[in-house]
Design an enzyme around this catalytic site. Structure first.
Site, PDB file in Angstrom:
ATOM      1  N   SER A  75       0.866  -1.174   0.000  1.00  0.00           N
ATOM      2  CA  SER A  75       0.000   0.000   0.000  1.00  0.00           C
ATOM      3  C   SER A  75       0.906   1.229   0.000  1.00  0.00           C
ATOM      4  O   SER A  75       2.129   1.095   0.059  1.00  0.00           O
ATOM      5  CB  SER A  75      -0.894  -0.015   1.254  1.00  0.00           C
ATOM      6  OG  SER A  75      -0.109   0.182   2.406  1.00  0.00           O
ATOM      7  N   GLN A  97      -1.605  -2.758  -9.715  1.00  0.00           N
ATOM      8  CA  GLN A  97      -1.514  -2.861  -8.255  1.00  0.00           C
ATOM      9  C   GLN A  97      -0.464  -1.872  -7.759  1.00  0.00           C
ATOM     10  O   GLN A  97       0.496  -1.555  -8.464  1.00  0.00           O
ATOM     11  CB  GLN A  97      -1.150  -4.311  -7.882  1.00  0.00           C
ATOM     12  CG  GLN A  97      -1.322  -4.630  -6.440  1.00  0.00           C
ATOM     13  CD  GLN A  97      -0.004  -4.689  -5.682  1.00  0.00           C
ATOM     14  OE1 GLN A  97       1.048  -4.326  -6.160  1.00  0.00           O
ATOM     15  NE2 GLN A  97      -0.100  -5.141  -4.466  1.00  0.00           N
ATOM     16  N   HIS A  98      -0.618  -1.375  -6.544  1.00  0.00           N
ATOM     17  CA  HIS A  98       0.280  -0.361  -5.998  1.00  0.00           C
ATOM     18  C   HIS A  98       1.748  -0.753  -6.116  1.00  0.00           C
ATOM     19  O   HIS A  98       2.590   0.046  -6.527  1.00  0.00           O
ATOM     20  CB  HIS A  98      -0.065  -0.066  -4.527  1.00  0.00           C
ATOM     21  CG  HIS A  98       0.875   0.903  -3.904  1.00  0.00           C
ATOM     22  ND1 HIS A  98       1.983   0.494  -3.203  1.00  0.00           N
ATOM     23  CD2 HIS A  98       0.892   2.246  -3.908  1.00  0.00           C
ATOM     24  CE1 HIS A  98       2.648   1.559  -2.794  1.00  0.00           C
ATOM     25  NE2 HIS A  98       1.997   2.635  -3.203  1.00  0.00           N
ATOM     26  N   GLY A  99       2.072  -1.975  -5.751  1.00  0.00           N
ATOM     27  CA  GLY A  99       3.469  -2.413  -5.799  1.00  0.00           C
ATOM     28  C   GLY A  99       4.046  -2.373  -7.205  1.00  0.00           C
ATOM     29  O   GLY A  99       5.206  -1.998  -7.407  1.00  0.00           O
ATOM     30  N   CYS A 102       4.644   1.370  -8.180  1.00  0.00           N
ATOM     31  CA  CYS A 102       5.833   1.910  -7.510  1.00  0.00           C
ATOM     32  C   CYS A 102       7.108   1.321  -8.099  1.00  0.00           C
ATOM     33  O   CYS A 102       8.094   2.023  -8.281  1.00  0.00           O
ATOM     34  CB  CYS A 102       5.780   1.644  -6.011  1.00  0.00           C
ATOM     35  SG  CYS A 102       4.717   2.776  -5.123  1.00  0.00           S
TER      36      CYS A 102
END
Length: 116
Positions: A75, A97-99, A102
Site C-alpha cells: 500500500s 496494483q500499488h506495488g 511503484c
C-alpha cells in the site's frame, strides 16, 4: 468477533470474489520448459536483478538496502521501501496494483503471482 478473528488468521487475501462469494483465482502461468523448483509469475515491471530475498509482512519490518522486497501486497505506506529494493516480488496483484506502479516509478524489476 469470531469472524474477525478468523479473518486475522487468514493467510490468503482473495484477488477476486464473484457475486456468490466464490473466490476466483487466475489460471497459473505456463510451466512448460521450466526447471523444477523455479518460481513462475507474471512480470509487472521490466528488468532483472539479484539480491537476497526478504519476505516483509509490514512496512515497519526490517529491510536492508539492495534486498529483494517480497510481500503479499503493498500500500502507499510501503513506498519508502521501494527506493532501497533491488527488485520486488508480490503474491497478488497485477500491472495496476500499488506495488507494480511503484516498482515501475522507481525503475525496479517486479513480478507478481508468486506464492510468498
Amino acid at each position: 468477533k469470531a469472524i474477525y478473528e478468523r479473518a486475522k488468521k487468514s493467510t490468503e487475501c482473495p484477488i477476486l470474489v464473484d457475486s456468490r462469494c466464490r473466490i476466483l483465482r487466475p489460471d497459473p502461468p505456463s510451466r512448460e520448459d521450466v526447471e523444477e523448483g523455479t518460481l513462475v509469475g507474471a512480470a509487472v515491471a521490466p528488468g532483472t536483478a539479484t539480491g537476497r530475498v526478504r519476505i516483509v509482512g509490514s512496512p515497519a519490518d526490517e529491510f536492508e538496502q539492495g534486498e529483494v522486497l517480497a510481500a503479499v501486497v503493498t500500500s502507499p505506506a510501503w513506498t519508502p521501501l521501494f527506493a532501497g529494493a533491488s527488485a520486488v516480488i508480490l503474491q497478488m496483484g497485477g500491472a495496476l496494483q500499488h506495488g507494480a506502479l511503484c516498482a515501475r516509478e522507481y525503475g525496479k524489476p517486479a513480478v507478481s503471482s508468486i506464492d510468498i
